[in-house]
Design an enzyme around this catalytic site. Structure first.
Site, mmCIF file in Angstrom:
data_model
loop_
_atom_site.group_PDB
_atom_site.id
_atom_site.type_symbol
_atom_site.label_atom_id
_atom_site.label_comp_id
_atom_site.label_asym_id
_atom_site.label_seq_id
_atom_site.Cartn_x
_atom_site.Cartn_y
_atom_site.Cartn_z
ATOM 1 N N GLU A 1 3.608 20.733 23.731
ATOM 2 C CA GLU A 1 2.716 20.110 22.457
ATOM 3 C C GLU A 1 3.218 19.104 22.743
ATOM 4 O O GLU A 1 4.325 18.743 23.335
ATOM 5 C CB GLU A 1 3.449 20.563 21.584
ATOM 6 C CG GLU A 1 2.947 20.661 20.425
ATOM 7 C CD GLU A 1 3.493 21.204 19.523
ATOM 8 O OE1 GLU A 1 4.437 21.649 18.341
ATOM 9 O OE2 GLU A 1 2.912 20.549 17.999
ATOM 10 N N ARG B 1 15.774 30.056 27.954
ATOM 11 C CA ARG B 1 15.583 28.523 27.861
ATOM 12 C C ARG B 1 16.838 27.831 28.696
ATOM 13 O O ARG B 1 18.356 28.942 28.618
ATOM 14 C CB ARG B 1 15.154 28.038 26.375
ATOM 15 C CG ARG B 1 16.014 28.245 25.712
ATOM 16 C CD ARG B 1 15.800 27.603 24.192
ATOM 17 N NE ARG B 1 15.740 26.451 24.022
ATOM 18 C CZ ARG B 1 14.848 26.082 23.177
ATOM 19 N NH1 ARG B 1 13.299 26.899 23.741
ATOM 20 N NH2 ARG B 1 14.178 24.146 22.865
ATOM 21 N N LYS C 1 12.811 18.675 21.091
ATOM 22 C CA LYS C 1 12.094 17.440 20.898
ATOM 23 C C LYS C 1 12.054 16.760 19.232
ATOM 24 O O LYS C 1 12.097 15.492 19.193
ATOM 25 C CB LYS C 1 10.621 17.379 21.254
ATOM 26 C CG LYS C 1 10.139 17.708 22.081
ATOM 27 C CD LYS C 1 8.790 18.036 22.625
ATOM 28 C CE LYS C 1 9.076 19.636 22.141
ATOM 29 N NZ LYS C 1 6.679 19.614 22.176
HETATM 30 P P1 ATP Z 1 11.056 21.840 22.180
HETATM 31 O O1 ATP Z 1 12.086 22.583 21.000
HETATM 32 O O2 ATP Z 1 12.440 21.123 22.798
HETATM 33 O O3 ATP Z 1 10.343 21.047 21.343
HETATM 34 P P2 ATP Z 1 9.215 23.296 22.388
HETATM 35 O O4 ATP Z 1 9.521 24.951 23.005
HETATM 36 O O5 ATP Z 1 8.823 23.346 21.629
HETATM 37 O O6 ATP Z 1 10.268 22.853 22.794
HETATM 38 P P3 ATP Z 1 6.592 23.041 24.296
HETATM 39 O O7 ATP Z 1 6.189 21.722 23.407
HETATM 40 O O8 ATP Z 1 6.463 23.811 23.202
HETATM 41 O O9 ATP Z 1 8.162 22.975 23.440
HETATM 42 O O10 ATP Z 1 6.839 23.507 25.582
HETATM 43 C C1 ATP Z 1 6.303 23.482 27.185
HETATM 44 C C2 ATP Z 1 6.927 24.848 27.266
HETATM 45 O O11 ATP Z 1 8.288 23.947 28.173
HETATM 46 C C3 ATP Z 1 6.989 25.736 26.884
HETATM 47 O O12 ATP Z 1 6.432 27.296 27.852
HETATM 48 C C4 ATP Z 1 8.630 26.251 26.586
HETATM 49 O O13 ATP Z 1 8.455 27.535 27.056
HETATM 50 C C5 ATP Z 1 8.908 25.588 27.460
HETATM 51 N N1 ATP Z 1 10.330 25.086 27.310
HETATM 52 C C6 ATP Z 1 10.908 24.111 25.937
HETATM 53 N N2 ATP Z 1 11.973 23.819 26.238
HETATM 54 C C7 ATP Z 1 12.840 25.019 27.233
HETATM 55 C C8 ATP Z 1 13.922 25.046 27.922
HETATM 56 N N3 ATP Z 1 14.958 24.089 27.528
HETATM 57 N N4 ATP Z 1 14.384 25.473 28.803
HETATM 58 C C9 ATP Z 1 12.680 26.071 29.321
HETATM 59 N N5 ATP Z 1 11.910 26.360 29.289
HETATM 60 C C10 ATP Z 1 11.514 25.508 27.574
HETATM 61 MG MG MG Z 2 6.533 24.224 20.428
#
Ligand code: ATP
Ligand code: MG
Length: 553
Positions: free
Chosen positions: A34, A258, A268
């Site tokens: 995102e 994760r 983020k």
């Molecule tokens: P955040 O909580 O940091 O905003 P998010 O999961 O909302 O993370 P996205 O932009 O939706 O962020 O993530 C893109 C991809 O990266 C998704 O498939 C997510 O599962 C993966 N991802 C995000 N954080 C991690 C992590 N700590 N370890 C492994 N994969 C991750």
């Molecule tokens: Mg997300």
């Protein structure tokens, strides 16, 4: 590179099985960020996994921006994400945006309504939450649940045309209000949000929710293996439900653990707070766990890929020690960094028997290709590290002290003859004599010394600023503390040294070259550098000072 013997992770096993039994001829994965912030090291794990599968099995990987929330998303983030994925060494087959599918998603929603599987609900957010029930009690039907297909189609179109205010209505899937899985209790799939979108502008005022955008985008792209983190296990059933009811390409969701790391936060939303509240200077502040921060700090793409390979892909959450990442970068920089000399805490060494005004150019090895050298000028006055001199030497002290001798790296053996102090008792200069026959490479002095120290000639030295970094947080798990996570920031995470002397070869230092400041650690030039001011970041120390510190306590 992965070694042959390395066992497969559970997702690789699934992929191999699917290819073997002919379920797919070729695989297609995606990385779906995102664009609401910069990527962090957790995303690197997902990137390495998704792109790694594509590469390993001759398939492809899409980069898809999951941009269905107009309020938090921005093109600055889109650009940074593309830069980071490329920098990590991966190429996407296609660059897609969930927002490009808004028309198709709208059509799919209409299809659900037509099939009697979605309805417009006028209830407030609170009413919807209350009627949802609890994990142990079933939910209750909204009074709007049994609207006719015709009415739903009409209202949904009006929602799209902007007839209603934000929050006045939502579109919900009609699944099962008594389902044990709360996500199946008529989830909201569209909401009204009169906000400008970074790509579609003001075309839309209704936006699909995650569950209705993500899986459908996977299907539209014919993604075979849709890999996400464990939090999405409860969404799995709904993911499959939409695919079944809409009869679209059967993408499959797989969940892995994760990445969590000690001494940092990895969301983020929290990283944005650190930037906005000025606890760090920017998203690419070298203390940040962002890919851009790590890059600015001097971490290499190779070291991050190796790190992701080492931690593996598991089905259960765990906590990885930050020092493992440091280990990986040390391992890589040891092979690639130019060896140079820099004095971080300078004190003057005066070689009393060296001719005034004389200089010599010594060849010093870069430490990379055998025989590759650079020129280091030598003269009567040198900068050495304050910590390399001891007025009263400790036991097993092999550096400078009155009467003691050391080798100056790539130059001569010197013997300390005395020192000067100021009124406060601080040493201001160390005096020594050199042994002309002890020149490195042609030493006929017959003297052997145990210590070698680095130095920089005073008249040739270039003054620089050096930034030393420590853990961003004082505690291992800032996310699992009482109170606000920001209370646990390490106040000493940045130390700026303003008077560092580096050897003149570093005048032409560039951002792409890693350096080892001999005996001091790995460093890289910072983008704050200018023609008249060099700024270096310490990427990592040579040894794990932190681990030693822990052992002491
Ligand atoms: P955040 O909580 O940091 O905003 P998010 O999961 O909302 O993370 P996205 O932009 O939706 O962020 O993530 C893109 C991809 O990266 C998704 O498939 C997510 O599962 C993966 N991802 C995000 N954080 C991690 C992590 N700590 N370890 C492994 N994969 C991750
Ligand atoms: Mg997300």
């Amino acid at each position: 590179m992965m070694s042959e013997e390395k066992s497969l992770n559970f997702i690789e096993e699934i992929v191999e099985e699917d290819l073997k039994n002919g379920k797919y001829k070729t695989i297609l994965t995606r990385f779906p960020p995102e664009p609401n912030g910069y990527l962090h090291i957790g995303h690197a794990k997902s990137i390495c996994l998704n792109f790694g599968l594509g590469l390993k099995y001759g398939g492809k990987t899409n980069l898809r921006f999951d941009d269905t929330n107009p309020v938090t998303e921005d093109t600055e983030y889109v650009d940074s994400i593309k830069e980071d994925v490329q920098w990590l060494g991966f190429n996407w087959a296609n660059e897609f945006y969930a927002s490009d599918y808004f028309d198709q998603l709208y059509t799919l929603a209409v299809k659900l309504i037509t099939a009697g599987l979605a309805y417009v609900d006028d209830s407030t957010a609170e009413e919807i939450a209350t009627l949802k029930g609890t994990p142990t009690e079933p939910g209750m039907d909204s009074v709007y649940r049994n609207r006719s297909v015709a009415e739903n189609l009409d209202l949904f179109e009006k929602m799209k045309n902007g007839a209603f205010a934000d929050g006045a209505k939502v579109l919900r899937a009609k699944v099962d209000m008594a389902a044990p899985n709360m996500h199946m209790r008529d989830p909201i799939i569209y909401r009204i949000k009169k906000a400008h979108h970074h790509r579609t502008g003001d075309k839309w005022c209704i936006y699909p929710m995650y569950d209705f955008a993500h899986g459908q985008s996977d299907s539209i792209e014919n993604i075979t293996h849709s890999i996400c983190t464990l939090e999405f296990i409860p969404h799995h059933q709904l993911y499959d439900w939409f695919i079944e009811k809409l009869n679209i390409f059967p993408s499959k969701q797989y969940e892995f653990a994760r990445l969590n790391m000690t001494y940092t936060v990895m969301s983020k939303r929290k990283l944005l707070q650190l930037v906005n509240d000025k606890h760090v200077q920017s998203w690419d502040d070298p203390r940040m766990p962002t890919i851009s921060g790590l890059r600015r700090r001097g971490f290499t793409a190779e070291s991050i890929r190796n790190f992701c390979d080492k931690i593996g892909v598991a089905k259960r959450d765990n906590m990885i020690d930050f020092s493992l990442l440091e280990f990986c970068v040390r391992e890589d920089l040891n092979k690639t960094a130019q060896r140079v000399m820099a004095v971080l805490d300078p004190v003057k060494l005066i070689i009393t028997n060296y001719p005034d005004g004389q200089t010599e150019d010594f060849n010093s090895e870069s430490g990379l290709e055998a025989g590759e050298t650079r020129i280091v000028p030598f003269s009567k006055e040198l900068w050495i590290e304050r910590e390399d001199f001891m007025e009263v030497p400790a036991k097993k002290w092999f550096r400078l002290a009155p009467g003691a001798a050391v080798r100056l790296k790539s130059a001569y053996i010197v013997k300390c003859e005395g020192f000067e102090k100021d009124a406060n008792g601080n040493v201001t200069a160390v005096h020594a004599t050199y042994i002309p026959e002890s020149k490195s490479g042609s030493d006929t002095s017959g003297i052997s010394v145990k210590g070698t120290i680095h130095w920089v000639s005073v008249q040739h030295a270039v003054k620089a600023e050096v930034r030393l970094y420590d853990r961003l947080f004082k505690v291992e798990e800032p996310d699992n503390q009482t109170g606000d996570f920001k209370e646990y920031l390490n106040p000493d995470s940045l130390q700026v040294l303003n008077t560092v002397y580096v050897e003149p070869s570093l005048k032409t230092a560039d951002l792409a070259t890693p350096y080892q400041f001999i005996r001091k650690g790995y460093f890289c030039l910072d983008r704050d550098s200018s023609a008249d001011k060099l700024v270096f970041n310490r990427t990592v120390t040579l040894k794990d000072a932190w681990a030693k510190e822990i052992k002491k306590n």
